[in-house]
Design a protein around this motif. Structure first.
Motif, PDB file in Angstrom:
ATOM      1  N   LEU A  36     -11.986 -32.795 -34.759  1.00  0.00           N
ATOM      2  CA  LEU A  36     -12.533 -33.845 -35.634  1.00  0.00           C
ATOM      3  C   LEU A  36     -12.219 -35.258 -35.147  1.00  0.00           C
ATOM      4  O   LEU A  36     -12.739 -36.227 -35.674  1.00  0.00           O
ATOM      5  N   PHE A  37     -11.329 -35.377 -34.156  1.00  0.00           N
ATOM      6  CA  PHE A  37     -10.875 -36.706 -33.713  1.00  0.00           C
ATOM      7  C   PHE A  37     -10.892 -36.789 -32.191  1.00  0.00           C
ATOM      8  O   PHE A  37     -10.893 -35.778 -31.500  1.00  0.00           O
ATOM      9  N   GLU A  38     -10.821 -38.031 -31.701  1.00  0.00           N
ATOM     10  CA  GLU A  38     -10.784 -38.223 -30.238  1.00  0.00           C
ATOM     11  C   GLU A  38      -9.480 -37.711 -29.650  1.00  0.00           C
ATOM     12  O   GLU A  38      -9.438 -37.089 -28.613  1.00  0.00           O
ATOM     13  N   ASN A  39      -8.372 -38.044 -30.312  1.00  0.00           N
ATOM     14  CA  ASN A  39      -7.039 -37.666 -29.844  1.00  0.00           C
ATOM     15  C   ASN A  39      -6.067 -37.884 -31.002  1.00  0.00           C
ATOM     16  O   ASN A  39      -6.483 -38.298 -32.084  1.00  0.00           O
ATOM     17  N   TYR A  40      -4.778 -37.590 -30.786  1.00  0.00           N
ATOM     18  CA  TYR A  40      -3.837 -37.698 -31.908  1.00  0.00           C
ATOM     19  C   TYR A  40      -3.676 -39.146 -32.375  1.00  0.00           C
ATOM     20  O   TYR A  40      -3.405 -39.405 -33.547  1.00  0.00           O
ATOM     21  N   GLU A  41      -3.865 -40.117 -31.440  1.00  0.00           N
ATOM     22  CA  GLU A  41      -3.763 -41.529 -31.859  1.00  0.00           C
ATOM     23  C   GLU A  41      -4.875 -41.880 -32.845  1.00  0.00           C
ATOM     24  O   GLU A  41      -4.639 -42.530 -33.862  1.00  0.00           O
ATOM     25  N   ASP A  42      -6.094 -41.438 -32.520  1.00  0.00           N
ATOM     26  CA  ASP A  42      -7.250 -41.680 -33.390  1.00  0.00           C
ATOM     27  C   ASP A  42      -6.990 -41.052 -34.765  1.00  0.00           C
ATOM     28  O   ASP A  42      -7.216 -41.670 -35.805  1.00  0.00           O
ATOM     29  N   ARG A  43      -6.467 -39.828 -34.753  1.00  0.00           N
ATOM     30  CA  ARG A  43      -6.170 -39.130 -36.006  1.00  0.00           C
ATOM     31  C   ARG A  43      -5.128 -39.913 -36.825  1.00  0.00           C
ATOM     32  O   ARG A  43      -5.282 -40.097 -38.036  1.00  0.00           O
ATOM     33  N   GLY A  44      -4.094 -40.385 -36.145  1.00  0.00           N
ATOM     34  CA  GLY A  44      -3.039 -41.136 -36.840  1.00  0.00           C
ATOM     35  C   GLY A  44      -3.538 -42.457 -37.397  1.00  0.00           C
ATOM     36  O   GLY A  44      -3.200 -42.856 -38.515  1.00  0.00           O
ATOM     37  N   ARG A  45      -4.380 -43.135 -36.603  1.00  0.00           N
ATOM     38  CA  ARG A  45      -4.916 -44.434 -37.068  1.00  0.00           C
ATOM     39  C   ARG A  45      -5.843 -44.239 -38.263  1.00  0.00           C
ATOM     40  O   ARG A  45      -5.825 -45.030 -39.214  1.00  0.00           O
ATOM     41  N   GLN A  46      -6.655 -43.176 -38.230  1.00  0.00           N
ATOM     42  CA  GLN A  46      -7.535 -42.898 -39.378  1.00  0.00           C
ATOM     43  C   GLN A  46      -6.707 -42.621 -40.631  1.00  0.00           C
ATOM     44  O   GLN A  46      -7.065 -43.040 -41.734  1.00  0.00           O
ATOM     45  N   PHE A  47      -5.595 -41.904 -40.466  1.00  0.00           N
ATOM     46  CA  PHE A  47      -4.701 -41.629 -41.604  1.00  0.00           C
ATOM     47  C   PHE A  47      -4.161 -42.946 -42.171  1.00  0.00           C
ATOM     48  O   PHE A  47      -4.218 -43.190 -43.378  1.00  0.00           O
ATOM     49  N   LYS A  48      -3.665 -43.809 -41.283  1.00  0.00           N
ATOM     50  CA  LYS A  48      -3.083 -45.080 -41.748  1.00  0.00           C
ATOM     51  C   LYS A  48      -4.111 -45.951 -42.440  1.00  0.00           C
ATOM     52  O   LYS A  48      -3.842 -46.563 -43.475  1.00  0.00           O
ATOM     53  N   ASN A  49      -5.331 -45.985 -41.873  1.00  0.00           N
ATOM     54  CA  ASN A  49      -6.400 -46.771 -42.508  1.00  0.00           C
ATOM     55  C   ASN A  49      -6.761 -46.227 -43.879  1.00  0.00           C
ATOM     56  O   ASN A  49      -6.957 -46.983 -44.839  1.00  0.00           O
ATOM     57  N   ALA A  50      -6.815 -44.899 -43.978  1.00  0.00           N
ATOM     58  CA  ALA A  50      -7.158 -44.268 -45.266  1.00  0.00           C
ATOM     59  C   ALA A  50      -6.082 -44.568 -46.319  1.00  0.00           C
ATOM     60  O   ALA A  50      -6.395 -44.829 -47.484  1.00  0.00           O
ATOM     61  N   VAL A  51      -4.817 -44.555 -45.886  1.00  0.00           N
ATOM     62  CA  VAL A  51      -3.711 -44.860 -46.811  1.00  0.00           C
ATOM     63  C   VAL A  51      -3.820 -46.322 -47.279  1.00  0.00           C
ATOM     64  O   VAL A  51      -3.690 -46.626 -48.468  1.00  0.00           O
ATOM     65  N   ARG A  52      -4.097 -47.213 -46.327  1.00  0.00           N
ATOM     66  CA  ARG A  52      -4.185 -48.647 -46.685  1.00  0.00           C
ATOM     67  C   ARG A  52      -5.376 -48.934 -47.593  1.00  0.00           C
ATOM     68  O   ARG A  52      -5.390 -49.925 -48.308  1.00  0.00           O
ATOM     69  N   ASN A  53      -6.390 -48.057 -47.550  1.00  0.00           N
ATOM     70  CA  ASN A  53      -7.593 -48.262 -48.367  1.00  0.00           C
ATOM     71  C   ASN A  53      -7.497 -47.606 -49.745  1.00  0.00           C
ATOM     72  O   ASN A  53      -8.463 -47.641 -50.506  1.00  0.00           O
ATOM     73  N   LEU A  54      -6.372 -46.963 -50.035  1.00  0.00           N
ATOM     74  CA  LEU A  54      -6.242 -46.279 -51.355  1.00  0.00           C
ATOM     75  C   LEU A  54      -6.312 -47.289 -52.491  1.00  0.00           C
ATOM     76  O   LEU A  54      -5.814 -48.408 -52.373  1.00  0.00           O
TER      77      LEU A  54
END
Length: 443
Positions: free
Chosen positions: A425-443
């Motif tokens: 679902l992601f480019e790499n683990y960095e992409d996955r981690g950044r998407q997680f952080k963005n989603a948390v910040r958008n809560l």
């Protein structure tokens, strides 16, 4: 003029091309995929011949030496042809190490490499001129060419060690060995172990080998092979006379009757596995004569590695933690072990033949809900379905985080620790981690 052909036009490939050209090679770079614009620009500006989206066999098989990117397996037909033609295949760390007299500290292991390498660099850089390279940061070859540091800390993967001949680090560190990447090693664990141990094969009695004495795989292997270098083990459970051990919240390091004792109460890194990483890094610092006070202060102000148990935000008294770098079960084991509150666990991705059994005790004890984030989550449902009241699947990070937000109560943790690769679902683990952080910040 000797011909250097480079397979793979990424960070290590382009760095090697620059160093090769500067050292008088006729250089050709070939990449089966498209080379990123930033790397193409470097090759064009330096008048280095390259091709992408193809491999022209005649241009490649005319090489005297081939540097292949660690991402390309030996099974590939072209690599077999190169080897059959008797052309030497090397990794970037092998090629670059020929052109530097620097003191090399090389770190490998299934888990903890990046944290240990980054922490070691942080400890040494206070008092020495030191570069950080290998699997991390800027290309080692490029740094040898442009920065010429007196010391290098190298994070080294088993794939890079597969193509060494003379690579000889002054200090080698082996953090641990657990089954990983077995698809590249004919599904034979012993092939993978042997690959990791190549880090010491060229060492002499003037060199040092730092390793985890609590790791059964390492201990067993050491019983059956002779190594030349001086062993400096570290342990959480045993008293170590020459090396490092942990007792009563302190790290005790002894080298040649010179002992330093370091309290760990104020270390920023959390979890037992990070005590081990701190022992390994501090042993290197002690070997290279960094002052005790500097080591202590550096351990206390080290910020950790992005995507590795990274505390993102606290929202409504719920702590969100990004451990996207946990791409295998053993890494997630450490993450769950260090949780000190009920945890909503986001897990899943491309399964590398995972066995989840070792996680069962922690899941039973600490995990209140599981969110499966992968294309195929069947194995996770089978493993954990009966252990938790809530197990949900989704294909979207934003949705996973929203579900976690609903399920978590004040005082809980929400932990992204996938135990799997990220490529579905992601480019790499960095992409996955950044998407997680963005989603948390958008809560």
């Amino acid at each position: 003029m000797k011909r250097l052909v480079i397979l793979g036009g990424g960070e290590s490939g382009v760095g090697t091309a620059l160093l090769g050209k500067a050292r008088g090679y006729d250089v050709f770079v070939s990449d089966k995929s498209e080379i990123k614009k930033k790397y193409k620009d470097v090759l064009l500006n330096n008048e280095i011949e390259f091709e992408d989206r193809q491999h022209t066999e005649s241009k490649i098989l005319s090489a005297d030496i081939v540097m292949k990117s660690p991402g390309i397996p030996d099974k590939v037909a072209l690599v077999k042809q190169i080897r059959e033609a008797g052309i030497k295949v090397v990794s970037e760390i092998e090629f670059a190490s020929i052109y530097t007299d620097a003191t090399l500290v090389a770190i490998t292991g299934s888990n903890g490499k990046t944290t240990t390498a980054t922490l070691t660099h942080h400890l040494l850089t206070q008092e020495l001129d030191v570069g950080l390279a290998g699997n991390i940061g800027d290309s080692f070859a490029k740094q040898v060419l442009e920065e010429n540091h007196n010391n290098y800390v190298l994070e080294v993967s088993s794939f890079q060690l597969d193509d060494i001949y003379e690579f000889q680090p002054k200090v080698a560190i082996l953090t641990n060995i657990t089954p990983d990447h077995l698809d590249r090693y004919d599904y034979k664990f012993e092939n993978y172990i042997a690959s990791k141990f190549r880090i010491v094969e060229n060492q002499t009695e003037d060199d040092y080998f730092i390793y985890d004495a609590d790791d059964e795989v390492i201990s067993e292997w050491l019983e059956n092979i002779q190594i030349q270098s001086k062993k400096l083990p570290f342990s959480l459970n045993k008293i170590i006379e020459e090396g490092a051990y942990y007792k009563d919240n302190t790290i005790i390091i002894t080298i040649d009757n010179n002992q330093i004792i370091m309290p760990t109460d104020n270390i920023t890194l959390e979890g037992k596995h990070n005590i081990k990483n701190a022992m390994a890094a501090s042993t290197v610092a002690h070997l290279l004569k960094i002052r005790k006070q500097t080591i202590r202060e550096s351990l206390e102000n080290f910020q950790g590695v992005e995507h590795r148990l990274e505390h993102v935000l606290k929202i409504n008294k719920v702590q969100y933690i990004n451990d996207s770098k946990a791409t295998n079960v053993n890494a997630t084991y450490f993450a769950l072990e260090s949780m000190d509150a009920p945890t909503v666990w986001i897990v899943g991705g491309v399964d590398k033949g995972n066995d989840y059994k070792e996680l069962f005790p922690f899941v039973n004890e600490k995990v209140k809900a599981i969110i499966c984030l992968g294309v195929d989550n069947e194995k996770l449902f089978k493993a954990f379905g009966n252990m938790v009241d809530v197990i949900i699947e989704t294909q979207y990070m934003s949705e996973a985080v929203k579900i976690a937000y609903k399920v978590a109560d004040a005082g809980d943790n929400v932990l992204l620790s996938p135990a799997c690769a990220s490529f579905d679902l992601f480019e790499n683990y960095e992409d996955r981690g950044r998407q997680f952080k963005n989603a948390v910040r958008n809560l």
